[in-house]
Design a protein around this motif. Sequence first.
Motif, short mmCIF file in Angstrom:
data_model
loop_
_atom_site.label_atom_id
_atom_site.label_comp_id
_atom_site.label_asym_id
_atom_site.label_seq_id
_atom_site.Cartn_x
_atom_site.Cartn_y
_atom_site.Cartn_z
N SER A 14 0.84 -1.20 0.00
CA SER A 14 0.00 0.00 0.00
C SER A 14 0.87 1.25 0.00
CB SER A 14 -0.90 0.02 1.24
OG SER A 14 -1.59 1.26 1.33
N ARG A 15 0.45 2.23 -0.77
CA ARG A 15 1.06 3.56 -0.69
C ARG A 15 -0.02 4.58 -0.31
NH1 ARG A 15 2.36 3.89 -7.18
NH2 ARG A 15 0.21 4.12 -7.91
N ALA A 16 -1.01 4.09 0.45
CA ALA A 16 -2.08 4.95 0.94
C ALA A 16 -2.33 4.70 2.41
CB ALA A 16 -3.36 4.68 0.14
N ALA A 17 -1.36 4.13 3.09
CA ALA A 17 -1.50 3.82 4.52
C ALA A 17 -1.17 5.05 5.37
CB ALA A 17 -0.58 2.67 4.90
N THR A 18 -1.63 5.05 6.61
CA THR A 18 -1.32 6.16 7.51
C THR A 18 0.04 5.98 8.16
OG1 THR A 18 -2.51 5.01 9.29
CG2 THR A 18 -3.74 6.64 8.00
N GLU A 19 0.51 4.73 8.27
CA GLU A 19 1.79 4.45 8.89
C GLU A 19 2.58 3.47 8.04
OE1 GLU A 19 1.00 2.91 12.75
OE2 GLU A 19 0.43 4.84 13.60
N ARG A 20 3.90 3.50 8.20
CA ARG A 20 4.75 2.57 7.49
C ARG A 20 4.71 1.20 8.17
NH1 ARG A 20 10.56 3.89 7.34
NH2 ARG A 20 10.62 2.32 5.70
N GLN A 21 4.72 0.17 7.36
CA GLN A 21 4.80 -1.20 7.86
C GLN A 21 5.62 -2.02 6.87
OE1 GLN A 21 1.00 -3.05 8.57
NE2 GLN A 21 1.87 -4.87 9.52
N ARG A 22 6.57 -2.77 7.40
CA ARG A 22 7.41 -3.60 6.53
C ARG A 22 7.76 -4.86 7.29
NH1 ARG A 22 9.21 -6.83 3.75
NH2 ARG A 22 11.18 -6.83 2.63
N THR A 23 7.04 -5.94 7.01
CA THR A 23 7.23 -7.20 7.73
C THR A 23 7.31 -8.37 6.76
OG1 THR A 23 4.85 -7.56 7.98
CG2 THR A 23 5.98 -6.36 9.75
N MET A 24 7.93 -9.45 7.23
CA MET A 24 7.97 -10.70 6.47
C MET A 24 7.87 -11.87 7.44
SD MET A 24 10.90 -12.29 3.91
CE MET A 24 10.44 -11.32 2.49
N HIS A 25 7.00 -12.81 7.12
CA HIS A 25 6.81 -14.02 7.92
C HIS A 25 6.99 -15.20 6.98
CE1 HIS A 25 3.80 -16.96 9.91
NE2 HIS A 25 5.00 -17.13 10.43
N VAL A 26 7.94 -16.07 7.30
CA VAL A 26 8.22 -17.21 6.43
C VAL A 26 8.11 -18.49 7.24
CG1 VAL A 26 9.80 -18.22 4.75
CG2 VAL A 26 9.87 -15.76 5.18
N VAL A 27 7.31 -19.44 6.74
CA VAL A 27 7.15 -20.74 7.39
C VAL A 27 7.92 -21.78 6.59
CG1 VAL A 27 5.51 -22.51 8.14
CG2 VAL A 27 4.87 -20.07 8.24
N TYR A 28 8.83 -22.48 7.27
CA TYR A 28 9.62 -23.57 6.67
C TYR A 28 9.21 -24.89 7.31
CZ TYR A 28 12.78 -19.82 5.12
OH TYR A 28 13.32 -18.70 4.55
N PRO A 29 9.56 -26.00 6.72
CA PRO A 29 9.30 -27.28 7.37
C PRO A 29 9.93 -27.37 8.76
CG PRO A 29 9.86 -27.65 5.07
CD PRO A 29 10.09 -26.19 5.34
N SER A 30 11.06 -26.68 8.99
CA SER A 30 11.77 -26.79 10.27
C SER A 30 11.42 -25.70 11.28
CB SER A 30 13.28 -26.75 10.03
OG SER A 30 13.67 -25.48 9.54
N GLY A 31 10.60 -24.72 10.89
CA GLY A 31 10.30 -23.63 11.81
C GLY A 31 9.85 -22.39 11.08
#
Length: 307
Positions: free
Chosen positions: A215-232
């Motif tokens: 989004s470039r229309a949000a009120t605040e910045r957010q930058r996250t990444m969630h990665v699921v692997y077989p081991s965790g």
Amino acid sequence: MKKLKVGVAGAGVFGNYHAQKAAASAKTELVGVYDIDLARATRIAEQFGARGFDKYPEFLEACEAIVIAVPATWHEALAHEAIEAHCHVLCEKPLALTGKAARHLADEAAARGRILQVGHQERFVAKAMGVLAIEETPLLIESVRSGPPAADNRAGDVSVIWDLMIHDLDLAAMMLGNEFTGVTATGKRVHSQHIDEAKAQFTYASGGVARLTASRAATERQRTMHVVYPSGEIAIDFLTRKLENTTPYEVRVDIAAELPDPLGAADEGFFAACLGEARSPVPAHGTVAAVAMAEAAETIALQRLKV
């Protein structure tokens, strides 16, 4: 040592950044800055003892390599003309606005023996963090990249998919594979004629899934990444530098000492490749998948907007 004659196409914010890198590098001589506005080009160029150009063929004739930092709509045309003029090219992302065009540019550069690199600086960050060294194929990638509109309407010529999501599309392609088997997408216009908020989900032959939000229309910045692997799982908040890691692999978030300047590292890698000292760190053929993904997501999101 022979110095590479480099020019920068585009006298905006990123053109200025790239001009600084070319002027400061021991490998290069900044010979010029091109822009349709000659005064803007000259203003940046003269800071570094270079020349401003408003005629693109004349600019290309003065250069051995160029950096393209103009609005994305013009990337394909300028890259094509530069390759035909036998210049090496570093093009800011995206390389083109269709997968077919991106692949054609990559093929053309290879046929002419030219370096064609794409400005995916996020690869350098992911590599320094250790994410790209993980040997398992993810089961799930979830990424969020959002913030307020740019004050100068930078990248306003294209949708947020090409502007912001393209970074995470490229990382997803590197981690899950170049060929996706399915895609769904939605989008919303907020401040412009183009999509300003988008969500996309891709499935892959491996069974992996990528869910991406931009989004470039949000009120605040957010930058996250969630990665699921077989081991965790790995969860990263790039803004707060918070990391949760239950995998057996080492992942770091404090990489400033190792990678203080991702854009500078990308430019130096490009210069070295042009001089035959190293391979390009982001060769064009490896970025075609992200363009194809963006094209698919945008096509579906626009279709749903018209329903």
